[in-house]
Design a protein around this motif. Structure first.
Motif, PDB file in Angstrom:
ATOM      1  N   VAL A 197       0.950  -0.762  -0.272  1.00 42.34           N
ATOM      2  CA  VAL A 197      -0.260  -0.106   0.068  1.00 42.34           C
ATOM      3  C   VAL A 197       0.798   1.154   0.636  1.00 42.34           C
ATOM      4  N   GLY A 199       0.130   4.937   1.092  1.00 40.51           N
ATOM      5  CA  GLY A 199      -0.735   6.463   1.865  1.00 40.51           C
ATOM      6  C   GLY A 199      -1.291   7.401   2.262  1.00 40.51           C
ATOM      7  N   GLY A 230      -5.695   5.782  -0.129  1.00 43.37           N
ATOM      8  CA  GLY A 230      -4.500   4.810   0.279  1.00 43.37           C
ATOM      9  C   GLY A 230      -4.930   4.363  -1.535  1.00 43.37           C
ATOM     10  N   LEU A 332      -1.760   1.555   5.529  1.00 42.32           N
ATOM     11  CA  LEU A 332      -1.501   3.248   4.985  1.00 42.32           C
ATOM     12  C   LEU A 332      -1.261   3.892   6.128  1.00 42.32           C
ATOM     13  N   SER A 335       2.704   4.122   5.944  1.00 42.94           N
ATOM     14  CA  SER A 335       3.218   4.258   4.984  1.00 42.94           C
ATOM     15  C   SER A 335       2.713   6.052   4.823  1.00 42.94           C
TER      16      SER A 335
END
Length: 363
Positions: A197, A199, A230, A332, A335
Motif C-alpha cells: 500500500v 497512503g 490510499g 496505510l 506509509s
C-alpha cells in the motif's frame, strides 16, 4: 439448525441494537447473558431478552452456558475482551477493528488457534447480497480481467449525530479505522488480498464539537488523521484506491466501482447488506441492474457470527480476514507517516462465495 447457539454480549452501546434485531428475527441464536460497564444498561437489556441475565464481564466469561462472546465494546477494549474470552475457552466474535494493532491481532489469532475456539470479526456486511452478487459476477468473468477499483466514503464526521463520538477521534478510530473495514473487506473479497500500500493522511482540525445529546456544544480532541487516501496493490495484479474522510460533506461517487477489460461494475454501499449491483459491459450503451445471485438475503449485523457455526465451508467473517484488513489500515497510516510504499505481511484466503440463501435458511 438444531439448538440455538448461546451468546453472551459484552458492550451494549448503539451498535448492539442492530445485532439484537437480527437475532430476534430468527431462532439461530439465543442471548443468554449481557454485560456492560453501565450496570443499569445491562439490566435494561436483559429485561427485554427472554433468556438473558445481566452480569459482570468476569461472570459472563466464567458462565458455562455461553458458547460465543459477542464483543461490542469500544475499539480500545476489543483485545482485552477477546483475550479473556479465549482464555475462558469461549469462541469470540467482535466488532471492527479486530484490535488496535496488528501485533495484538496476531497474538489473539494464535491464542484462539491454540485454544481450539473460533475467532471472528466484523464487518459481515460483505456476506449480504450486494457484495456477494458483485463478487459472483467477477468470479464468473463478467468483467474480464479486473484491473482497478475505487472505494469512496466521505462525511463531515460522526459528531453531527452521535451523542458520544469521542472514540471516533481516538486511536483506533478516525474514518479509516471506523469506515475503512467495510470498504477494504469488500475490496479483498472482490479482488483478493493486498500485498502493498501507499497512503496519505491529514488531520484537518484539533477538536470537534458535539452537535447532539446531553453533551451538545462540548468539544472532543482529535488524535487521529481525519482524511486518509490510499493505493492498494492486490496479489491478483489489480490496483485499487480508497478515500475515507471526516472532512468533507458528501459525494456522488459510487461507494465502490470495479473495472475490468470487459466491463465495469457498481457495487452498493458496503456498510449495508444489500442494494443494486449494476454492470456496464464492453460495447454496451447503458448500465444494467443485476438481480441478486449470491449472499444472505435480508441479512443484518450478526449474520457473520451465525455463519461461523452454520456454514459447512467454515466461518467467512474470520479473524484472519479482519487481521489482514487491520494490517492494510495500519500500513496505510505508516506509509503516510514515513512517506513510502509499505508491503503487507499478512495473507488471507478469500472465503467461499455465499450461495443465494433466503432468510428462513440462515436465521
Amino acid at each position: 439448525m438444531g439448538r440455538p447457539h448461546a451468546v453472551g454480549i459484552v458492550g451494549l452501546g448503539v451498535i448492539s441494537r442492530q445485532y439484537l434485531d437480527t437475532f430476534a428475527a430468527g431462532s439461530a441464536v439465543r442471548i443468554v447473558a449481557v454485560a456492560d460497564l453501565d450496570a443499569a444498561r445491562a439490566a435494561e437489556a436483559a429485561a427485554s431478552l427472554p433468556h438473558a441475565r445481566a452480569m459482570s464481564v468476569d461472570d459472563l466469561m466464567a458462565g458455562g452456558e455461553v458458547q460465543t462472546v459477542l464483543n461490542l465494546t469500544i475499539p480500545a477494549a476489543h483485545a482485552d475482551i477477546a483475550r479473556a474470552a479465549i482464555a475462558a475457552g469461549r469462541s469470540v466474535y467482535g466488532e471492527k477493528p479486530l484490535t488496535m494493532t496488528v501485533a495484538e491481532g496476531r497474538d489473539l489469532v494464535a491464542a484462539a488457534d491454540a485454544a481450539g475456539v473460533r475467532f471472528g470479526g466484523a464487518p459481515d456486511t460483505v456476506l449480504g447480497t450486494g457484495v456477494q452478487t458483485a463478487r459472483r459476477l467477477i468470479d464468473d468473468g463478467a468483467l474480464g480481467r479486473p484491473v482497478a477499483a475505487t472505494a469512496t466514503w466521505i462525511s463531515p464526521g460522526h459528531e453531527a449525530w452521535h451523542p458520544a463520538p469521542d472514540f471516533y477521534y481516538a486511536p483506533g478510530g478516525g474514518p479509516l479505522f471506523d469506515m475503512g473495514p467495510y470498504y477494504l473487506t469488500s475490496l479483498v473479497h472482490l479482488l483478493g488480498p493486498v500485498v502493498a500500500v501507499s497512503g496519505a493522511g491529514r488531520r484537518m482540525r484539533a477538536e470537534r464539537t458535539i452537535a447532539t445529546g446531553p453533551r451538545a456544544g462540548r468539544t472532543v480532541p482529535v488524535e487521529v488523521d481525519t482524511h486518509v487516501s490510499g493505493l492498494l496493490e492486490h496479489a491478483s495484479g489489480a490496483v485499487s484506491t480508497i478515500v475515507t474522510s471526516f472532512d468533507g460533506v458528501a459525494t456522488s461517487a459510487p461507494p465502490i466501482e470495479v473495472h475490468g477489460d470487459a466491463g465495469s461494475l457498481m457495487v452498493p454501499d458496503p456498510n449495508m447488506f444489500d442494494g443494486d449491483v449494476r454492470i456496464r459491459r464492453l460495447g454496451g450503451v447503458d448500465w444494467e441492474t443485476v438481480a441478486p445471485s449470491a449472499g444472505y438475503v435480508g441479512a443484518g449485523r450478526g449474520v457473520g457470527l451465525i455463519d461461523a457455526f452454520t456454514s459447512p465451508t467454515g466461518p467467512r467473517a474470520d479473524a484472519r480476514m479482519a487481521l489482514h484488513v487491520l494490517d492494510v489500515m495500519e500500513s496505510l497510516l505508516r506509509s503516510s507517516r514515513e512517506n513510502r510504499r509499505v508491503e503487507i505481511d499478512t495473507r488471507v484466503d478469500v472465503p467461499p462465495l455465499v450461495p443465494l440463501t433466503p432468510p428462513e435458511r440462515w436465521r
